[in-house]
Design a protein around this motif. Structure first.
Motif, short mmCIF file in Angstrom:
data_model
loop_
_atom_site.label_atom_id
_atom_site.label_comp_id
_atom_site.label_asym_id
_atom_site.label_seq_id
_atom_site.Cartn_x
_atom_site.Cartn_y
_atom_site.Cartn_z
N HIS A 103 12.53 10.70 2.43
CA HIS A 103 13.22 9.44 2.74
C HIS A 103 13.10 8.50 1.55
O HIS A 103 12.01 8.30 1.02
N PHE A 149 21.05 9.82 2.80
CA PHE A 149 20.31 8.91 1.90
C PHE A 149 21.20 8.48 0.72
O PHE A 149 22.12 9.21 0.33
N CYS A 168 19.88 8.63 9.03
CA CYS A 168 19.27 9.70 9.84
C CYS A 168 19.58 9.53 11.33
O CYS A 168 19.89 10.49 12.02
N ARG A 186 21.09 20.05 6.66
CA ARG A 186 20.45 19.92 5.34
C ARG A 186 20.08 21.30 4.79
O ARG A 186 20.26 21.58 3.60
N CYS A 252 10.71 9.75 11.73
CA CYS A 252 12.17 9.69 11.79
C CYS A 252 12.69 10.78 12.71
O CYS A 252 12.14 11.90 12.76
N CYS A 254 14.98 12.72 12.34
CA CYS A 254 15.42 13.94 11.67
C CYS A 254 14.34 15.03 11.64
O CYS A 254 14.61 16.17 11.28
ZN LIG Z 1 15.15 10.91 8.56
#
Ligand SMILES: [Zn+2]
Length: 342
Positions: A103, A149, A168, A186, A252, A254
């Motif tokens: 991050h 990001f 996210c 990802r 997070c 994610c």
């Molecule tokens: Zn994240």
């Protein structure tokens, strides 16, 4: 009676879930291939872009290495940029490392640049400009922009708040509703990075490694488990048990892959990388991936590598520091693993 908060409920749910762990992943064989198949299903499958077309965006001479910025695509619906750092004076195809940021503001954070693309002359932050550390050890280093990001934040998030840290939440929550995960997309993009690297004339395709920090380590381990072309892996600021980190401390969204904890704990999933080389690095004062959990995970990973009779292929470093990269042993370790085959 009297436990209104649900803390006991969560703790007991985890205990009950852990008791169901059905796959040990310990021995090479059926369980391990099942583990990989299951992992692919859990993170979700995304449409592929069959084209390996790569567009060169810029080339900059950085003194000891050349920094290229390229654009590639893993999906028919989106493309992404990556920095490729190439040591000067290569005479033969060289080993390569995929460096995945966590991050922050994207790939520029690990190649020594500010968010606006200018040189970052300040003391490096928690990412330690680590792609530069790797290229200066003779490793071709590719640093892709991870979706969500920097330049890859969603336009709708930016319209609401131009300073939004990342996308996210928006990406994860909607993908979850569609039975997919942001981690899965990802990984899908990083698998394309492996394809593209393998085709580069400067790269020795038999010597490709991966190094990820924090959220980037999540993507790095998932990619290494699913793709045998990854010959060596470094995970920094991530390795832990679910109970000590992801299930205990706010992380997070994610990080959450639905159902993953039903089958095994995090060290067993990471252990699917065995028998290929793995290096785990962690700061002793990391508040979100605590020491106790790293130590437990290391013990379990040592056992997995021992069961594969390759205990020397697992190494670790716990350093005095927080949620950050150290690299004091990790950089040389991956350089050695990709240069000298045991
Ligand atoms: Zn994240």
């Amino acid at each position: 009676m009297g436990d209104w908060q649900g803390d006991t409920l969560l703790k007991q749910l985890y205990t009950d879930t852990a008791a169901q762990h059905s796959l040990s992943f310990a021995e090479e064989g059926q369980d391990r291939s099942q583990g990989r198949t299951l992992l692919q299903q859990l993170i979700g499958i995304f449409p592929s872009n069959d084209s390996d077309e790569v567009k060169l965006l810029e080339t900059v001479d950085c003194g000891t290495y050349i920094r290229k910025r390229i654009e590639l695509s893993a999906s028919p619906y989106s493309s992404f940029a990556a920095y490729v750092l190439i040591p000067k004076h290569l005479t033969t195809p060289a080993p390569a490392v995929i460096a995945i940021h966590g991050h922050g503001y994207g790939s520029r954070e690990i190649v020594g640049l500010l968010p606006n693309g200018e040189a970052d002359l300040n003391t490096p932050g928690i990412h330690q400009h680590y792609a530069v550390q790797l290229v200066n050890r003779g490793l071709i280093t590719i640093a892709p922009d991870v979706i969500g990001f920097g330049e890859r934040r969603l336009a709708e998030d930016m319209a609401r708040n131009a300073e939004v840290a990342n996308s996210c939440d928006s990406l994860s929550s909607r993908m979850l509703l569609m039975g997919k995960t942001l981690a899965g997309f990802r990984v899908h993009e990083i698998l394309k990075v492996v394809d593209v690297l393998s085709e580069m004339p400067e790269v020795d395709a038999e010597r490709i490694g991966i190094m990820g920090f924090s959220g980037g380590a999540l993507i790095a381990y998932l990619t290494a488990v699913l793709d045998q072309r990854i010959r060596a892996t470094v995970l920094t600021g991530f390795t832990n048990t679910y109970q000590d980190s992801i299930l205990h401390i706010h992380h997070c969204i994610c990080n959450y892959i639905p159902g993953q904890a039903v089958y095994a704990d995090l060290p067993q999933w990471i252990g699917l990388i065995a028998p290929r080389p793995l290096f785990v690095e962690g700061g002793k004062s990391d508040p979100i991936f605590p020491l106790q959990g790293v130590e437990q995970a290391i013990t379990q990973l040592q056992q997995i590598y021992l069961q594969h009779h390759v205990e020397e292929q697992f190494a670790y470093d716990l350093f005095e520091g927080g949620h950050e990269i150290s690299g004091r042993y990790a950089y040389d370790w991956i350089q050695k693993k990709l240069t000298i085959f045991d």
